[in-house]
Write a protein that holds these residues in place. Sequence first.
Motif, PDB file in Angstrom:
ATOM      1  N   GLU A 250      18.268   1.165  -4.347  1.00 10.14           N
ATOM      2  CA  GLU A 250      19.675   0.749  -4.488  1.00 10.14           C
ATOM      3  C   GLU A 250      19.896  -0.638  -3.888  1.00 10.14           C
ATOM      4  OE1 GLU A 250      22.054   3.897  -2.807  1.00 10.14           O
ATOM      5  OE2 GLU A 250      21.592   5.238  -4.490  1.00 10.14           O
ATOM      6  N   TYR A 251      19.266  -0.878  -2.726  1.00  9.84           N
ATOM      7  CA  TYR A 251      19.385  -2.185  -2.067  1.00  9.84           C
ATOM      8  C   TYR A 251      18.891  -3.285  -3.007  1.00  9.84           C
ATOM      9  CZ  TYR A 251      18.204  -6.027   1.129  1.00  9.84           C
ATOM     10  OH  TYR A 251      18.085  -7.251   1.717  1.00  9.84           O
ATOM     11  N   ALA A 252      17.732  -3.052  -3.627  1.00 10.60           N
ATOM     12  CA  ALA A 252      17.139  -4.063  -4.515  1.00 10.60           C
ATOM     13  C   ALA A 252      18.015  -4.291  -5.740  1.00 10.60           C
ATOM     14  CB  ALA A 252      15.744  -3.603  -4.939  1.00 10.60           C
ATOM     15  N   GLN A 253      18.569  -3.188  -6.257  1.00 14.31           N
ATOM     16  CA  GLN A 253      19.422  -3.322  -7.443  1.00 14.31           C
ATOM     17  C   GLN A 253      20.671  -4.145  -7.106  1.00 14.31           C
ATOM     18  OE1 GLN A 253      20.834   0.373  -9.110  1.00 14.31           O
ATOM     19  NE2 GLN A 253      20.622  -0.421 -11.189  1.00 14.31           N
ATOM     20  N   ASN A 254      21.292  -3.828  -5.965  1.00 14.10           N
ATOM     21  CA  ASN A 254      22.506  -4.556  -5.566  1.00 14.10           C
ATOM     22  C   ASN A 254      22.221  -6.023  -5.286  1.00 14.10           C
ATOM     23  OD1 ASN A 254      23.930  -2.206  -5.817  1.00 14.10           O
ATOM     24  ND2 ASN A 254      23.817  -1.679  -3.630  1.00 14.10           N
ATOM     25  N   ALA A 255      21.023  -6.288  -4.740  1.00 17.80           N
ATOM     26  CA  ALA A 255      20.675  -7.666  -4.394  1.00 17.80           C
ATOM     27  C   ALA A 255      20.065  -8.413  -5.575  1.00 17.80           C
ATOM     28  CB  ALA A 255      19.697  -7.667  -3.218  1.00 17.80           C
ATOM     29  N   GLY A 256      19.842  -7.700  -6.681  1.00 12.38           N
ATOM     30  CA  GLY A 256      19.241  -8.329  -7.860  1.00 12.38           C
ATOM     31  C   GLY A 256      17.793  -8.736  -7.636  1.00 12.38           C
ATOM     32  N   VAL A 257      17.100  -7.970  -6.784  1.00 10.99           N
ATOM     33  CA  VAL A 257      15.704  -8.286  -6.453  1.00 10.99           C
ATOM     34  C   VAL A 257      14.769  -7.368  -7.243  1.00 10.99           C
ATOM     35  CG1 VAL A 257      13.997  -8.328  -4.584  1.00 10.99           C
ATOM     36  CG2 VAL A 257      16.371  -8.947  -4.115  1.00 10.99           C
ATOM     37  N   ALA A 258      13.771  -7.958  -7.874  1.00 13.00           N
ATOM     38  CA  ALA A 258      12.774  -7.143  -8.591  1.00 13.00           C
ATOM     39  C   ALA A 258      11.676  -6.744  -7.609  1.00 13.00           C
ATOM     40  CB  ALA A 258      12.182  -7.942  -9.737  1.00 13.00           C
ATOM     41  N   LEU A 259      11.379  -5.454  -7.548  1.00 15.02           N
ATOM     42  CA  LEU A 259      10.361  -4.971  -6.607  1.00 15.02           C
ATOM     43  C   LEU A 259       9.039  -4.801  -7.341  1.00 15.02           C
ATOM     44  CD1 LEU A 259      12.524  -2.260  -4.842  1.00 15.02           C
ATOM     45  CD2 LEU A 259      11.818  -4.445  -3.880  1.00 15.02           C
ATOM     46  N   PRO A 260       8.010  -5.545  -6.990  1.00 15.98           N
ATOM     47  CA  PRO A 260       6.726  -5.424  -7.693  1.00 15.98           C
ATOM     48  C   PRO A 260       6.073  -4.074  -7.437  1.00 15.98           C
ATOM     49  CG  PRO A 260       6.758  -7.289  -6.163  1.00 15.98           C
ATOM     50  CD  PRO A 260       7.980  -6.500  -5.891  1.00 15.98           C
ATOM     51  N   GLU A 261       5.738  -3.389  -8.523  1.00 15.08           N
ATOM     52  CA  GLU A 261       5.091  -2.077  -8.424  1.00 15.08           C
ATOM     53  C   GLU A 261       3.849  -2.119  -7.525  1.00 15.08           C
ATOM     54  OE1 GLU A 261       5.526   1.093  -9.698  1.00 15.08           O
ATOM     55  OE2 GLU A 261       7.563   0.407 -10.138  1.00 15.08           O
ATOM     56  N   SER A 262       3.147  -3.266  -7.572  1.00 16.26           N
ATOM     57  CA  SER A 262       1.849  -3.358  -6.889  1.00 16.26           C
ATOM     58  C   SER A 262       1.943  -3.169  -5.378  1.00 16.26           C
ATOM     59  CB  SER A 262       1.201  -4.710  -7.185  1.00 16.26           C
ATOM     60  OG  SER A 262       2.054  -5.749  -6.749  1.00 16.26           O
ATOM     61  N   VAL A 263       3.122  -3.412  -4.800  1.00 18.37           N
ATOM     62  CA  VAL A 263       3.222  -3.273  -3.344  1.00 18.37           C
ATOM     63  C   VAL A 263       4.181  -2.152  -2.919  1.00 18.37           C
ATOM     64  CG1 VAL A 263       2.529  -5.609  -2.680  1.00 18.37           C
ATOM     65  CG2 VAL A 263       4.916  -5.174  -3.321  1.00 18.37           C
ATOM     66  N   MET A 264       4.615  -1.330  -3.882  1.00 18.37           N
ATOM     67  CA  MET A 264       5.530  -0.233  -3.549  1.00 18.37           C
ATOM     68  C   MET A 264       4.737   1.013  -3.164  1.00 18.37           C
ATOM     69  SD  MET A 264       8.661  -1.145  -3.976  1.00 18.37           S
ATOM     70  CE  MET A 264       9.683   0.221  -4.451  1.00 18.37           C
ATOM     71  N   ASN A 265       5.201   1.709  -2.127  1.00 20.83           N
ATOM     72  CA  ASN A 265       4.599   2.999  -1.756  1.00 20.83           C
ATOM     73  C   ASN A 265       5.424   4.136  -2.332  1.00 20.83           C
ATOM     74  OD1 ASN A 265       2.388   2.492   0.295  1.00 20.83           O
ATOM     75  ND2 ASN A 265       4.064   1.329   1.221  1.00 20.83           N
ATOM     76  N   ASP A 266       4.751   5.096  -2.918  1.00 22.29           N
ATOM     77  CA  ASP A 266       5.410   6.347  -3.258  1.00 22.29           C
ATOM     78  C   ASP A 266       5.604   7.116  -1.943  1.00 22.29           C
ATOM     79  OD1 ASP A 266       6.012   8.665  -5.215  1.00 22.29           O
ATOM     80  OD2 ASP A 266       4.534   9.475  -3.811  1.00 22.29           O
ATOM     81  N   PRO A 267       6.821   7.615  -1.642  1.00 24.69           N
ATOM     82  CA  PRO A 267       7.039   8.230  -0.330  1.00 24.69           C
ATOM     83  C   PRO A 267       6.168   9.462  -0.051  1.00 24.69           C
ATOM     84  CG  PRO A 267       9.027   8.377  -1.700  1.00 24.69           C
ATOM     85  CD  PRO A 267       8.061   7.499  -2.430  1.00 24.69           C
ATOM     86  N   ALA A 268       5.894  10.257  -1.076  1.00 23.49           N
ATOM     87  CA  ALA A 268       5.048  11.444  -0.856  1.00 23.49           C
ATOM     88  C   ALA A 268       3.623  11.011  -0.503  1.00 23.49           C
ATOM     89  CB  ALA A 268       5.046  12.328  -2.104  1.00 23.49           C
ATOM     90  N   GLU A 269       3.119  10.002  -1.229  1.00 26.04           N
ATOM     91  CA  GLU A 269       1.763   9.499  -0.943  1.00 26.04           C
ATOM     92  C   GLU A 269       1.690   8.852   0.435  1.00 26.04           C
ATOM     93  OE1 GLU A 269       0.330   6.811  -3.980  1.00 26.04           O
ATOM     94  OE2 GLU A 269       0.585   8.377  -5.491  1.00 26.04           O
ATOM     95  N   LEU A 270       2.754   8.137   0.791  1.00 30.21           N
ATOM     96  CA  LEU A 270       2.747   7.461   2.102  1.00 30.21           C
ATOM     97  C   LEU A 270       2.755   8.488   3.233  1.00 30.21           C
ATOM     98  CD1 LEU A 270       2.794   4.673   3.503  1.00 30.21           C
ATOM     99  CD2 LEU A 270       5.277   4.895   3.616  1.00 30.21           C
ATOM    100  N   ALA A 271       3.490   9.578   3.057  1.00 30.01           N
ATOM    101  CA  ALA A 271       3.507  10.628   4.091  1.00 30.01           C
ATOM    102  C   ALA A 271       2.093  11.196   4.261  1.00 30.01           C
ATOM    103  CB  ALA A 271       4.499  11.722   3.711  1.00 30.01           C
ATOM    104  N   ARG A 272       1.394  11.404   3.152  1.00 26.49           N
ATOM    105  CA  ARG A 272       0.013  11.929   3.239  1.00 26.49           C
ATOM    106  C   ARG A 272      -0.893  10.918   3.953  1.00 26.49           C
ATOM    107  NH1 ARG A 272       1.330  14.022  -1.919  1.00 26.49           N
ATOM    108  NH2 ARG A 272       0.465  12.278  -3.091  1.00 26.49           N
ATOM    109  N   PHE A 273      -0.766   9.644   3.572  1.00 18.91           N
ATOM    110  CA  PHE A 273      -1.576   8.569   4.163  1.00 18.91           C
ATOM    111  C   PHE A 273      -1.324   8.487   5.673  1.00 18.91           C
ATOM    112  CE2 PHE A 273      -1.578   3.901   5.188  1.00 18.91           C
ATOM    113  CZ  PHE A 273      -2.942   3.665   5.043  1.00 18.91           C
ATOM    114  N   ALA A 274      -0.053   8.575   6.060  1.00 21.04           N
ATOM    115  CA  ALA A 274       0.306   8.474   7.483  1.00 21.04           C
ATOM    116  C   ALA A 274      -0.254   9.653   8.270  1.00 21.04           C
ATOM    117  CB  ALA A 274       1.830   8.415   7.627  1.00 21.04           C
ATOM    118  N   LEU A 275      -0.148  10.848   7.702  1.00 23.11           N
ATOM    119  CA  LEU A 275      -0.626  12.031   8.434  1.00 23.11           C
ATOM    120  C   LEU A 275      -2.154  12.077   8.467  1.00 23.11           C
ATOM    121  CD1 LEU A 275       2.046  14.659   7.314  1.00 23.11           C
ATOM    122  CD2 LEU A 275       1.946  13.340   9.446  1.00 23.11           C
ATOM    123  N   ASP A 276      -2.803  11.533   7.435  1.00 20.94           N
ATOM    124  CA  ASP A 276      -4.275  11.390   7.497  1.00 20.94           C
ATOM    125  C   ASP A 276      -4.637  10.497   8.690  1.00 20.94           C
ATOM    126  OD1 ASP A 276      -4.659  12.906   5.231  1.00 20.94           O
ATOM    127  OD2 ASP A 276      -5.058  11.194   3.899  1.00 20.94           O
ATOM    128  N   GLY A 277      -3.895   9.380   8.824  1.00 21.15           N
ATOM    129  CA  GLY A 277      -4.155   8.444   9.927  1.00 21.15           C
ATOM    130  C   GLY A 277      -3.926   9.103  11.275  1.00 21.15           C
TER     131      GLY A 277
END
Length: 243
Positions: A181-208
Amino acid sequence: MDLQGATALVTGTNRGLGHHFAIELLRRGAKVYATARRPELVDIPGAEVLRVDITDQGSVDAAVAAAGDVDVLINNAAFTAGGNLMTGDLAAIRMAMDSNYYGTLAMIRGFAPVLARNGGGAILNVLSAVAWQTVDGNTAYAAAKSAQWGLTNAARVELAGQGTLVAALVPGLIATQTLLEYAQNAGVALPESVMNDPAELARFALDGLEAGEIEILDRLGVAAKATLSGPPIAFNLAAAASA
Ligand SMILES: NC(=O)c1ccc[n+]([C@@H]2O[C@H](COP(=O)([O-])OP(=O)(O)OC[C@H]3O[C@@H](n4cnc5c(N)ncnc54)[C@H](OP(=O)(O)O)[C@@H]3O)[C@@H](O)[C@H]2O)c1
Protein backbone atom coordinates in the motif's frame (compact mmCIF):
# COMPACT_ATOMS: atom_id res chain seq x y z
CA MET A 1 18.54 -24.03 19.09
CA ASP A 2 15.79 -26.48 18.25
CA LEU A 3 12.33 -24.95 17.85
CA GLN A 4 10.64 -28.34 18.11
CA GLY A 5 9.20 -28.32 21.64
CA ALA A 6 10.14 -24.67 22.26
CA THR A 7 7.64 -22.13 23.54
CA ALA A 8 7.63 -18.95 21.46
CA LEU A 9 5.93 -15.60 21.84
CA VAL A 10 5.53 -13.45 18.72
CA THR A 11 4.42 -9.81 18.69
CA GLY A 12 2.17 -8.36 15.98
CA THR A 13 0.67 -11.61 14.66
CA ASN A 14 -2.64 -10.25 13.38
CA ARG A 15 -1.09 -9.44 9.98
CA GLY A 16 2.12 -9.19 7.97
CA LEU A 17 5.32 -11.04 8.81
CA GLY A 18 4.28 -11.75 12.42
CA HIS A 19 1.36 -13.88 11.23
CA HIS A 20 3.77 -16.04 9.20
CA PHE A 21 6.24 -16.33 12.09
CA ALA A 22 3.51 -17.78 14.29
CA ILE A 23 2.36 -20.24 11.63
CA GLU A 24 5.90 -21.41 10.87
CA LEU A 25 6.74 -21.82 14.55
CA LEU A 26 3.67 -24.02 15.00
CA ARG A 27 4.69 -26.04 11.92
CA ARG A 28 8.09 -26.64 13.52
CA GLY A 29 6.49 -28.03 16.65
CA ALA A 30 6.70 -25.02 18.97
CA LYS A 31 3.98 -23.89 21.36
CA VAL A 32 3.07 -20.37 20.22
CA TYR A 33 1.71 -17.32 22.00
CA ALA A 34 0.39 -15.23 19.10
CA THR A 35 0.06 -11.69 20.38
CA ALA A 36 -1.56 -8.55 18.98
CA ARG A 37 -2.96 -5.23 20.10
CA ARG A 38 -6.31 -6.47 18.81
CA PRO A 39 -6.36 -10.21 19.61
CA GLU A 40 -9.78 -10.58 17.98
CA LEU A 41 -8.01 -10.18 14.61
CA VAL A 42 -5.64 -13.10 15.16
CA ASP A 43 -6.66 -16.17 13.16
CA ILE A 44 -3.99 -18.81 13.80
CA PRO A 45 -5.39 -22.24 14.71
CA GLY A 46 -3.33 -23.93 17.41
CA ALA A 47 -1.87 -20.72 18.84
CA GLU A 48 -2.62 -19.27 22.24
CA VAL A 49 -3.71 -15.67 21.63
CA LEU A 50 -2.72 -12.87 24.00
CA ARG A 51 -3.34 -9.12 23.88
CA VAL A 52 -0.02 -7.26 23.85
CA ASP A 53 0.63 -3.63 23.03
CA ILE A 54 4.41 -3.37 23.24
CA THR A 55 4.22 0.36 24.05
CA ASP A 56 1.97 -0.24 27.07
CA GLN A 57 4.00 -1.40 30.09
CA GLY A 58 0.90 -2.83 31.82
CA SER A 59 0.15 -4.92 28.76
CA VAL A 60 3.76 -6.18 28.58
CA ASP A 61 3.71 -7.02 32.31
CA ALA A 62 0.47 -8.98 31.87
CA ALA A 63 2.02 -10.99 29.00
CA VAL A 64 5.08 -11.79 31.12
CA ALA A 65 2.78 -13.02 33.91
CA ALA A 66 0.65 -15.08 31.49
CA ALA A 67 3.48 -16.65 29.48
CA GLY A 68 6.04 -17.81 32.03
CA ASP A 69 7.06 -20.81 29.90
CA VAL A 70 8.46 -18.75 26.99
CA ASP A 71 11.97 -19.57 25.77
CA VAL A 72 11.83 -17.84 22.37
CA LEU A 73 10.78 -14.21 21.98
CA ILE A 74 10.18 -12.82 18.48
CA ASN A 75 10.03 -9.02 18.52
CA ASN A 76 8.28 -8.40 15.20
CA ALA A 77 5.68 -5.70 15.95
CA ALA A 78 6.48 -2.20 14.79
CA PHE A 79 5.03 1.04 13.53
CA THR A 80 6.71 1.21 10.13
CA ALA A 81 5.81 4.75 9.05
CA GLY A 82 6.87 8.05 10.63
CA GLY A 83 7.85 10.13 7.62
CA ASN A 84 10.90 12.34 7.49
CA LEU A 85 12.49 13.67 10.69
CA MET A 86 12.56 17.33 9.56
CA THR A 87 9.07 17.56 8.15
CA GLY A 88 7.05 14.66 9.59
CA ASP A 89 4.41 14.75 12.28
CA LEU A 90 6.23 14.64 15.64
CA ALA A 91 3.66 12.25 17.14
CA ALA A 92 4.30 9.76 14.31
CA ILE A 93 8.06 10.18 14.69
CA ARG A 94 7.71 9.41 18.41
CA MET A 95 5.50 6.42 17.64
CA ALA A 96 8.21 4.97 15.37
CA MET A 97 10.71 5.23 18.21
CA ASP A 98 8.20 4.09 20.87
CA SER A 99 7.40 0.84 19.11
CA ASN A 100 10.68 -0.09 17.43
CA TYR A 101 12.98 0.93 20.27
CA TYR A 102 11.13 1.32 23.58
CA GLY A 103 8.52 -1.35 22.80
CA THR A 104 11.20 -3.89 21.88
CA LEU A 105 13.16 -2.87 24.98
CA ALA A 106 10.09 -3.34 27.21
CA MET A 107 9.54 -6.84 25.81
CA ILE A 108 13.18 -7.79 26.29
CA ARG A 109 13.35 -6.39 29.85
CA GLY A 110 10.10 -8.15 30.71
CA PHE A 111 10.99 -11.53 29.24
CA ALA A 112 14.74 -11.68 30.00
CA PRO A 113 14.15 -13.16 33.48
CA VAL A 114 11.62 -15.63 32.00
CA LEU A 115 14.17 -16.76 29.41
CA ALA A 116 16.83 -17.10 32.11
CA ARG A 117 14.52 -19.31 34.21
CA ASN A 118 13.77 -21.44 31.15
CA GLY A 119 17.38 -22.15 30.25
CA GLY A 120 18.45 -19.06 28.27
CA GLY A 121 16.54 -19.45 25.03
CA ALA A 122 16.60 -16.88 22.25
CA ILE A 123 15.38 -13.46 21.20
CA LEU A 124 14.91 -12.52 17.54
CA ASN A 125 14.46 -8.83 16.79
CA VAL A 126 13.07 -7.90 13.38
CA LEU A 127 15.15 -4.97 12.15
CA SER A 128 15.41 -3.60 8.62
CA ALA A 129 18.15 -2.79 6.13
CA VAL A 130 17.18 0.87 6.63
CA ALA A 131 18.88 0.59 10.04
CA TRP A 132 22.12 0.75 8.04
CA GLN A 133 21.08 2.88 5.06
CA THR A 134 18.55 5.61 5.72
CA VAL A 135 15.67 6.08 3.32
CA ASP A 136 14.47 9.53 2.26
CA GLY A 137 10.72 9.74 2.91
CA ASN A 138 10.84 7.57 6.04
CA THR A 139 13.97 8.68 7.88
CA ALA A 140 12.12 8.56 11.24
CA TYR A 141 11.55 4.82 10.84
CA ALA A 142 15.12 4.30 9.61
CA ALA A 143 16.53 6.12 12.66
CA ALA A 144 14.29 4.05 14.96
CA LYS A 145 15.54 0.85 13.30
CA SER A 146 19.16 2.04 13.79
CA ALA A 147 18.38 2.49 17.48
CA GLN A 148 16.83 -0.98 17.57
CA TRP A 149 20.04 -2.40 16.09
CA GLY A 150 22.02 -0.77 18.91
CA LEU A 151 19.52 -2.18 21.39
CA THR A 152 19.92 -5.66 19.86
CA ASN A 153 23.70 -5.53 20.18
CA ALA A 154 23.44 -4.26 23.76
CA ALA A 155 20.96 -6.97 24.75
CA ARG A 156 23.26 -9.62 23.23
CA VAL A 157 26.15 -8.46 25.43
CA GLU A 158 24.02 -8.09 28.56
CA LEU A 159 22.19 -11.41 28.22
CA ALA A 160 25.16 -13.55 27.10
CA GLY A 161 25.81 -14.49 30.72
CA GLN A 162 22.40 -16.10 31.10
CA GLY A 163 22.85 -18.04 27.85
CA THR A 164 20.30 -16.12 25.77
CA LEU A 165 20.99 -15.95 22.03
CA VAL A 166 20.04 -12.46 20.78
CA ALA A 167 19.64 -12.39 17.01
CA ALA A 168 18.55 -9.87 14.40
CA LEU A 169 16.64 -10.45 11.19
CA VAL A 170 17.66 -7.66 8.80
CA PRO A 171 15.58 -7.79 5.62
CA GLY A 172 15.14 -5.22 2.87
CA LEU A 173 11.63 -5.40 1.46
CA ILE A 174 8.83 -7.75 2.50
CA ALA A 175 5.68 -8.10 0.39
CA THR A 176 3.24 -7.35 3.21
CA GLN A 177 0.06 -5.32 2.75
CA THR A 178 1.68 -2.39 4.53
CA LEU A 179 4.58 -2.16 2.07
CA LEU A 180 2.43 -2.79 -1.00
CA GLU A 181 0.00 0.00 0.00
CA TYR A 182 2.87 2.36 0.86
CA ALA A 183 4.46 1.78 -2.56
CA GLN A 184 1.16 2.24 -4.36
CA ASN A 185 0.44 5.53 -2.56
CA ALA A 186 3.97 6.76 -3.21
CA GLY A 187 3.87 5.66 -6.85
CA VAL A 188 6.98 3.52 -6.34
CA ALA A 189 7.52 0.35 -8.37
CA LEU A 190 8.90 -2.47 -6.22
CA PRO A 191 11.28 -4.76 -8.14
CA GLU A 192 10.28 -8.40 -7.74
CA SER A 193 13.96 -9.36 -7.60
CA VAL A 194 14.46 -7.87 -4.14
CA MET A 195 11.05 -8.56 -2.57
CA ASN A 196 10.70 -11.19 0.17
CA ASP A 197 7.62 -13.34 0.40
CA PRO A 198 6.68 -13.09 4.12
CA ALA A 199 6.10 -16.83 4.57
CA GLU A 200 9.49 -17.64 2.99
CA LEU A 201 11.22 -14.96 5.05
CA ALA A 202 9.78 -16.38 8.28
CA ARG A 203 11.19 -19.80 7.33
CA PHE A 204 14.58 -18.27 6.42
CA ALA A 205 14.72 -16.35 9.71
CA LEU A 206 13.83 -19.37 11.83
CA ASP A 207 16.39 -21.51 9.97
CA GLY A 208 18.97 -18.86 10.92
CA LEU A 209 17.82 -18.82 14.54
CA GLU A 210 17.96 -22.61 14.74
CA ALA A 211 21.51 -22.45 13.31
CA GLY A 212 22.53 -19.97 16.04
CA GLU A 213 23.18 -17.02 13.67
CA ILE A 214 23.20 -13.58 15.29
CA GLU A 215 22.51 -11.56 12.11
CA ILE A 216 20.21 -13.06 9.52
CA LEU A 217 20.38 -10.98 6.35
CA ASP A 218 18.63 -11.09 2.99
CA ARG A 219 20.20 -9.69 -0.18
CA LEU A 220 19.41 -6.04 0.59
CA GLY A 221 20.49 -6.57 4.19
CA VAL A 222 23.89 -7.79 3.01
CA ALA A 223 24.21 -4.82 0.61
CA ALA A 224 23.19 -2.30 3.30
CA LYS A 225 25.65 -3.72 5.83
CA ALA A 226 28.46 -3.45 3.26
CA THR A 227 27.85 0.32 3.00
CA LEU A 228 28.87 0.74 6.66
CA SER A 229 32.53 0.47 5.71
CA GLY A 230 32.29 3.59 3.51
CA PRO A 231 30.70 7.06 3.72
CA PRO A 232 26.97 6.88 4.62
CA ILE A 233 24.66 6.77 1.61
CA ALA A 234 20.88 6.72 1.48
CA PHE A 235 18.99 3.69 0.21
CA ASN A 236 18.15 3.83 -3.49
CA LEU A 237 15.59 1.31 -4.67
CA ALA A 238 16.62 1.31 -8.34
CA ALA A 239 20.30 0.87 -7.47
CA ALA A 240 19.48 -1.89 -4.99
CA ALA A 241 17.43 -3.77 -7.55
CA SER A 242 20.17 -3.74 -10.16
CA ALA A 243 23.04 -4.55 -7.75
N1 LIG B 1 7.39 -4.79 5.09
C1 LIG B 1 8.66 -4.51 4.86
O1 LIG B 1 9.06 -4.21 3.72
C2 LIG B 1 9.68 -4.59 5.96
C3 LIG B 1 11.03 -4.52 5.61
C4 LIG B 1 12.00 -4.65 6.60
C5 LIG B 1 11.63 -4.86 7.92
N2 LIG B 1 10.30 -4.90 8.23
C6 LIG B 1 9.97 -5.13 9.63
O2 LIG B 1 9.25 -6.34 9.72
C7 LIG B 1 8.33 -6.28 10.83
C8 LIG B 1 6.95 -6.61 10.33
O3 LIG B 1 6.64 -5.74 9.25
P1 LIG B 1 5.27 -5.92 8.44
O4 LIG B 1 5.49 -5.39 7.07
O5 LIG B 1 4.76 -7.29 8.64
O6 LIG B 1 4.37 -4.88 9.24
P2 LIG B 1 2.77 -4.71 9.24
O7 LIG B 1 2.14 -5.61 8.24
O8 LIG B 1 2.54 -3.24 9.16
O9 LIG B 1 2.37 -5.25 10.67
C9 LIG B 1 2.87 -4.62 11.80
C10 LIG B 1 2.38 -5.40 12.99
O10 LIG B 1 2.90 -4.76 14.16
C11 LIG B 1 1.80 -4.50 15.01
N3 LIG B 1 2.07 -3.38 15.90
C12 LIG B 1 2.38 -2.10 15.58
N4 LIG B 1 2.54 -1.38 16.71
C13 LIG B 1 2.32 -2.22 17.75
C14 LIG B 1 2.33 -2.09 19.14
N5 LIG B 1 2.59 -0.90 19.74
N6 LIG B 1 2.08 -3.17 19.92
C15 LIG B 1 1.83 -4.38 19.34
N7 LIG B 1 1.76 -4.56 18.02
C16 LIG B 1 2.01 -3.49 17.23
C17 LIG B 1 0.64 -4.23 14.08
O11 LIG B 1 -0.58 -4.30 14.80
P3 LIG B 1 -1.89 -3.43 14.35
O12 LIG B 1 -2.56 -4.23 13.28
O13 LIG B 1 -2.65 -3.34 15.62
O14 LIG B 1 -1.37 -2.11 13.86
C18 LIG B 1 0.86 -5.37 13.10
O15 LIG B 1 0.42 -6.59 13.64
C19 LIG B 1 8.46 -4.87 11.41
O16 LIG B 1 9.36 -4.90 12.49
C20 LIG B 1 9.05 -4.08 10.25
O17 LIG B 1 9.77 -2.95 10.71
C21 LIG B 1 9.32 -4.77 7.29
